[in-house]
Design a protein around this motif. Sequence first.
Motif, mmCIF file in Angstrom:
data_model
loop_
_atom_site.group_PDB
_atom_site.id
_atom_site.type_symbol
_atom_site.label_atom_id
_atom_site.label_comp_id
_atom_site.label_asym_id
_atom_site.label_seq_id
_atom_site.Cartn_x
_atom_site.Cartn_y
_atom_site.Cartn_z
ATOM 1 N N HIS A 137 5.678 -3.099 -11.762
ATOM 2 C CA HIS A 137 5.501 -1.681 -11.449
ATOM 3 C C HIS A 137 4.646 -1.590 -10.189
ATOM 4 N N MET A 138 4.287 -0.362 -9.809
ATOM 5 C CA MET A 138 3.487 -0.153 -8.600
ATOM 6 C C MET A 138 2.339 0.823 -8.857
ATOM 7 N N GLN A 139 1.755 0.725 -10.043
ATOM 8 C CA GLN A 139 0.657 1.628 -10.353
ATOM 9 C C GLN A 139 -0.655 1.158 -9.739
ATOM 10 N N ASP A 140 -0.826 -0.131 -9.529
ATOM 11 C CA ASP A 140 -2.013 -0.651 -8.853
ATOM 12 C C ASP A 140 -1.573 -1.562 -7.720
ATOM 13 N N PHE A 141 -2.532 -1.940 -6.866
ATOM 14 C CA PHE A 141 -2.188 -2.674 -5.654
ATOM 15 C C PHE A 141 -1.622 -4.050 -5.967
ATOM 16 N N PHE A 142 -2.205 -4.767 -6.934
ATOM 17 C CA PHE A 142 -1.745 -6.121 -7.211
ATOM 18 C C PHE A 142 -0.297 -6.116 -7.681
ATOM 19 N N ASN A 149 5.522 -6.630 -6.581
ATOM 20 C CA ASN A 149 6.832 -5.996 -6.504
ATOM 21 C C ASN A 149 7.449 -6.189 -5.124
ATOM 22 N N VAL A 150 6.638 -6.038 -4.090
ATOM 23 C CA VAL A 150 7.130 -6.258 -2.720
ATOM 24 C C VAL A 150 7.534 -7.713 -2.536
ATOM 25 N N TYR A 180 12.749 0.959 -0.335
ATOM 26 C CA TYR A 180 13.341 -0.345 -0.647
ATOM 27 C C TYR A 180 14.137 -0.883 0.538
ATOM 28 N N MET A 181 14.887 -0.031 1.215
ATOM 29 C CA MET A 181 15.647 -0.488 2.383
ATOM 30 C C MET A 181 14.727 -0.967 3.497
ATOM 31 N N MET A 182 13.591 -0.266 3.681
ATOM 32 C CA MET A 182 12.626 -0.707 4.696
ATOM 33 C C MET A 182 12.100 -2.099 4.377
ATOM 34 N N VAL A 183 11.709 -2.306 3.132
ATOM 35 C CA VAL A 183 11.159 -3.614 2.755
ATOM 36 C C VAL A 183 12.224 -4.701 2.868
ATOM 37 N N ILE A 184 13.436 -4.415 2.421
ATOM 38 C CA ILE A 184 14.492 -5.431 2.427
ATOM 39 C C ILE A 184 14.875 -5.799 3.853
ATOM 40 N N VAL A 237 0.830 -1.207 0.000
ATOM 41 C CA VAL A 237 0.000 0.000 0.000
ATOM 42 C C VAL A 237 0.862 1.255 0.000
ATOM 43 N N VAL A 238 1.931 1.255 0.805
ATOM 44 C CA VAL A 238 2.830 2.410 0.835
ATOM 45 C C VAL A 238 3.478 2.610 -0.538
ATOM 46 N N GLY A 239 3.916 1.519 -1.163
ATOM 47 C CA GLY A 239 4.483 1.636 -2.510
ATOM 48 C C GLY A 239 3.483 2.178 -3.515
#
Length: 1685
Positions: free
Chosen positions: A673-678, A683-684, A712-716, A646-648
């Motif tokens: 990409h991150m244009q929609d939630f799915f 991507n995450v 990206y650092m937060m997710v990783i 959601v944040v992305g």
Amino acid sequence: MASREPKGLVPFTRESLEFMKQHIAKKHSEEQRDLTPNTDLEVGKELPFAYGNLPQGMVLEPLEDVDPYYKNKNTFMVLNKSRTIFRFNATWCTFSPFSSTRRTTIKILVHPYPFLLALDCNSIRCNYSIQIFVLIDCIFMSMTEMPKWGPVLQNTLLGIYTFEILIKLIARGIWVEPFYFFGDPWNWLDFSVTLFEHITRYLPLYFIPIFRISRNLRILKIIPLNQGLRSFVGILIHCLKKLTGVITLTLFFLSVFSLIGMGLFMGNLKHKCLRWPQENETATLHNKTGNPYYIRETENFYYLEGENSALLCGNRTDAGQCPEGYVCVKAGTNPDYGFTNFDTFGWALLAMFRLMTQDYPEALYHQILYASGKVYMIFFVVISFWFAFYIASLFLGILAKSCEEEKLKTKARKVEPKFQQTLKELQERNETNATQIEMKKRSPTSIITSLNMLDDAAAAIRHEEELKKSRKRCPSCWYRCTKTFLIWNCSPCWLKLKEFIHMIIMDPFTDLVLAICIILNICFLALDSYPMSEETKNVLSIGNLICVGIFTAEMILKIIAMHPYGYFQVGWNIFDSLIVFHGLAEFYLANIHGLAPFRTFRVLRIFKLVKYWPTFKILMQILNDSLVALKDLVLLLLTFTFFSAVVGLKLFGMNYKEGVCNIDKDCRLPHWHMQDFFHSYLNVFRILCGEWIETLWDCFKVAGQFSCIPFYMMVILIGNLLIIYLFLALVSSFSSYKAATTEEDDEAKNLQRAVAKIQKGINYVLSKILCKNQNVSKETMDNVNDVYVKENISDHTLSELSNTQEFLKDKEKSSGTEKNTLSENESQSLIPSPSVSETVPIASGESDIENLDNKEIQSKSGDGSSKEKVKQSSSSECSTVDIAISEEEEMVYEHEKPKHLKNGYRQRSSPGQFSRVSRKGKIWQNIRKTCCKIVENSCFKCFIGLVTLLSTGALAFEDIYIDQRKTIKILLEYADMIFTYIFILEMLLKWMAYGFKAYFTNGWYKLDFMVVIVFCLSLIGKSREELKPLISIKFLRALRVLSQFERMKVVVRALIKTTLPTLNVFLVCFMIWLAFSILGVHLFAGTFYECIDPTSGERFPIAEVMNKSQCESLVFNESMPWENAKLNFDNVGNGFLSLLQVATFNGWITIMNSAVDSIGVNRQPNFEDNIYMYCYFINFVIVGLFLPLSMLIGVIIANFNKHKIKISSNIFITVKQKKQSHALRRLLCEDSQKTLRRPGNKCQGFIFDLVTNDIFNAIIMVLICFQAITIMIQSDEQSQKMDAALCWINLVLIILYAGECVLKLIAFQCSYFTIGWNIFDFMVVIFSVTELFLPMMVGYYLVSPSIVELIRMSRIIHILRPGKGPKVFHDLLLPLILSLPALLNISLLIFLVMFIYAIFGMYNFAYVKKEAGINDVSNFETFGSSMLCLFQVTIFAGWDGMLNAIFNSKWSDCDPDKINPGTQVRGDCGNPSVGIIYFVSYIIISWLIIVNMYIVVVMEFLNIASKKKAKTLSEDDFRKFFQVWEQFDPDKTQYIDSSMLSDFAAALDPPLFMAKPNKGQLVAMDLPMAAGDRIHCLDILLALTKRVMGKDVKMEKIISEMESGFVLANPFKITYEPITTTLKRKQEAVSATIIQRAYKSYRLRQNDKNTSDIHMIDEDKEVQANTENAYFDKAEEKSTIQSQI
């Protein structure tokens, strides 16, 4: 500890508050200070029933706190109807506790019913209501387009959250202490989110990212609403605190490697091949940048076919070279859109982080080697393998330790809920009893006693109630109908039929037939493929129908035999019935369009095999129990993934929409990409799988660097922390796995019985055919069959099956034979004992083992009538001697056997008896003795080892250039013949020395024999042209290294012990992968074909080509463009290979893109037409990779620990290396600076004090760090002013370093060079000074200034210096150092495996066409390039590209007749089948070895942690003791004064440390004292050791060893006789004080009565003080003595 005495509940009044304040004002006693909170009375728990029923008037009302710990904390508690405890503060609140407003808010807050908007996190029912609100909010957050009524709902939710905060603020008060609103961090989160949401509603600040994502933080509100999630967050925060040292060390190493990368590669990645004009070419080559014809346009760069980036090049000979007509110049931008470079510290740090996480490392690896040279391969090996391995091991070790600690805490907490449940049930059962009031009046002791007496009864009652509840879940009428219609007891005939069918269906052979049918059905499913002939389709269809019919018949017969009611009570029967119903439904719905995916459920038939496979069932049970226990952690991971998606979406969704043209030239969004939630969620998920750098580049292009990198650092970092902790928790669960031994289902037992009967029948028939005498009784045969059932049929682990010693033991018990003397190591093929593998004994006719075995057989024969008999064991079938031995010789032989066994070889007869042996026998005996002496000689072994290494190393020279090097080729041919003859000679010597049987029963000698055969075959292959393919097996010669070096043997044995027993688990994982592969074939078979445009190499759009027929009508250059993807799911084999690439995350993006673009068979793919096929791969990564991986590693760890416990040491090291390990530990722990004497000269003494001062050393460290900072601020193409400034700074630093060196030389003189660190610093200074003058003489051609800068910066490793740097770094380096010998052994095996596969690759793939992953850097043309390729595969990077190049085997992809210059080999095609076997086998072998490397380090880490917890002392503790002793005894007298004892004990490090005041404890130790009140060093050490470790038998042994060791280390120790002890001396001092006091009192009484009052008062005070001191000293002395006793 707080008292558990249950007192009555008292309302909280103003008097209570006043009394509490008065109580707080008083001094707290020691007992009150030691109170701790009662765990049964924590917030959120139910009030124990020991406090009785809750009166209606006390519900939702303030009550006095029943926990004594909070009596002085200004708190009161509130209970709701569920008896849940809530605690509030009575001060610092918005309103008084007695305010009606606050009481109302408290009632709202703690009320358990959701419709009253109960908003407290500890109310279970309220949690559900709030969770519903949060989940609704989450759904709207994931939407890209909001419905019309969406804003209204959002405003409503915002109002609910605001009302919640107001209620909490009034009820709890505004403060930051416990039980206030801001005392809970989650309330801070709620308040901040709500505040930001209000700000964004009324102020136009949505463009600021922090305000844009503020509302998304609401998702995290799910965590405090769930107690399990909240507890796991606390655990992970605790883990992060422990990881602080590792994170700091990681950042330190990353910074250092980044600086090294800047020094080595700055600006190199801009070097490209530029097209150079032909005119004036010779004149312009020397002036590239100033040439007027220089063109910077990218069209003039050289591009490889199919590449988007220009070809990189370098000026070194081993770097990439430009083709003819191009020159290497520094021009253009860096590769990967300019994001991959070492031009600044930030980009270098990102590149190092990428290498550490091993994300797409092969691309950076190739770029650097192209631009800088292959020699920098060492840099990548250090970072990508060793550094990444070490850091990952540290993280795994600390998290594993935390996981184990939490596991122990969880076990300890399991007792309390059971006790509370028992109390609750007893209370419920006695609610209507009149004696309830009396129980409340009882004392706590009587209550607990009665509860203990009724505990068993309560458990039994609870069990009965659970059975009743389980049986009565439905109305009684349903059970009557069930009994009438589902239990068939109709007539006697029916009952007889039922018994007959029951006998058939429960027969062991029926289960065997069903198991075979299931296996055949799995084979039918696996045979499905595309394309497939009609005959094959018909066969598979008929086979499917037959299997469905058999399964249907099984279900019907079981229903008849067990009744429908009994049948459906069994879970597996329900599963079987679902399989049958699916098969029948599929049969009737086969022709209906759109139900083809219904066939995919056939895969479930594979799991019918589970009930016949106990291992599968056990693993699934462990997995189920683990996931249930870890459900909160799984939910936390899913919550974080959803939050990140959601944040992305909110951060970058609009950026992707607006900046899509920056990514794609056609302005079309890519797959990721991150244009929609799915897509954001996908991507995450990809980032969490370790693939993040490519999507980060896209993010950079659309959103910039400063917003992408934090996300990206937060997710990783956070995502990997959660995943690793979950993984370790699962591994910990599976590490307790044990194979099924006793508890097995009827189906599994029936299967074993059926196989046992078949085997028994086969043995009987064979015995009849072979006319063998059956002298064994029926009972004995049954016992033997039972043994065979246990050993050959039972589903045990391979460790039990391979335990030959136990098998022989059981077999001997059943047959009555004696115990065999072979050890376990001797009975295994590749795990021989040292006695067999190193010194095989010699016998007159054959080896000891043969004599031993046959002697036992001969003694059982019972034939004692013959005076002379032939010893059958004296020669094997191929032996060269047969000697007859008399009965007397047999007796002598039996008598002398132990003696000669001990000497390594035995003589068969005494010298007098040798006269009976023929002369030829004596000669043969002497020959064998001589041969034995030769092969056992150490020089012979060294010679053979050297020849083995030479023969192995010679293989590296046979590359594609061998035909051009005639001399080397001839030398190698002669060397091959010499090596062959030497190894044949060695083999013949060992045959003669040991005999055939002893030789061929040793696994290592079998390996040597196989290598000799390889040598011979390779020589034969060279002699004839038609046998030339035999030369390619020469790579097996390197296997001989395994048998020649003990380190290799140890590692191979250890790997066999840890890996082979996991074969059953491997098969389980194989079945899971088989299910996914079959499912992939059903979903994607034949759908990966596409129509390719030959000119552009891209796929035709679906608007132009829709299917295969339209594609075939388009003909370009006489080629058909309808092509299949190289990796597909057209059959199960291809499916396995595709899943392996997905599992290693190599090439998986291409496979997933093909899957989501697929439409159908013979249909042109379209972009994301089948987008939800991503779910197939997500499920595979979770179910097919993550969970099986945890199973395998858990079982490997279990085997590792089992064998480690047996030998009480690391199984990967030799005996010699154990001593080396201790030496390494001492080397690491020894002080970094030796004790140096201070010079007598005043000037030198002053300088000595200066350079040994800690402040001086700190200043030097600051200078070193400052120099590192100066390198960090450098960049490529920086200004001249910056160059000049940095030059002056470096000059100043060099002067300061030289000054430090001179000062230390003056202070330490010659002792300066006795310390290794000083020598290192001296060399750095010499290099730095040389760098100042070298450019003046020879310029910068010899040594680059950046290299000298790096040498000067290398002094930063002083931070890691033991005793000088942070202690946490020392603790983190210790596991690596202690496991270093084992790691080196394993690394040697990895190198040998890489060597063998490199040679094999040179023989098979040297001429493969260069494309995809095979290029000028990574190829199989030479040994070095092959090793580069295999290094990539070792870290699971880029092997998909190499395999794609090897797949080129058709005319359209390669040229089989291509002429390769300098060799007779033609063609550049690959061999796909050989390539698949090559890469798959190497990946599996290297993975197993690397997993064991991780296990070694992590287990060493846990071992160190367990030793720290235990009351043990290490060598490091004793070393530190003597270091402190040197400070108190500089003259090394071994004594210190008793007055220094207290300071000495306080100066020690834990666990020997004794904090002050410690005089009483030291006195109580009763230490011996010598003349002059001196205490000896050993006495103090022994006393402190006893204090730490206690008193037991082991302690006495340790003390005796310490005393003997001290005497040996100090042979000239001064002997002394202790005259007293500290305790006696204290008693003497106290006695003297009493005598003095009595005498002084007597003198005072004799004085004149007229003495002034002042003097009298002063003396009285002095006497009183002395009396008090003596009293307290005596009391302390008595207490310490009593505690010691």
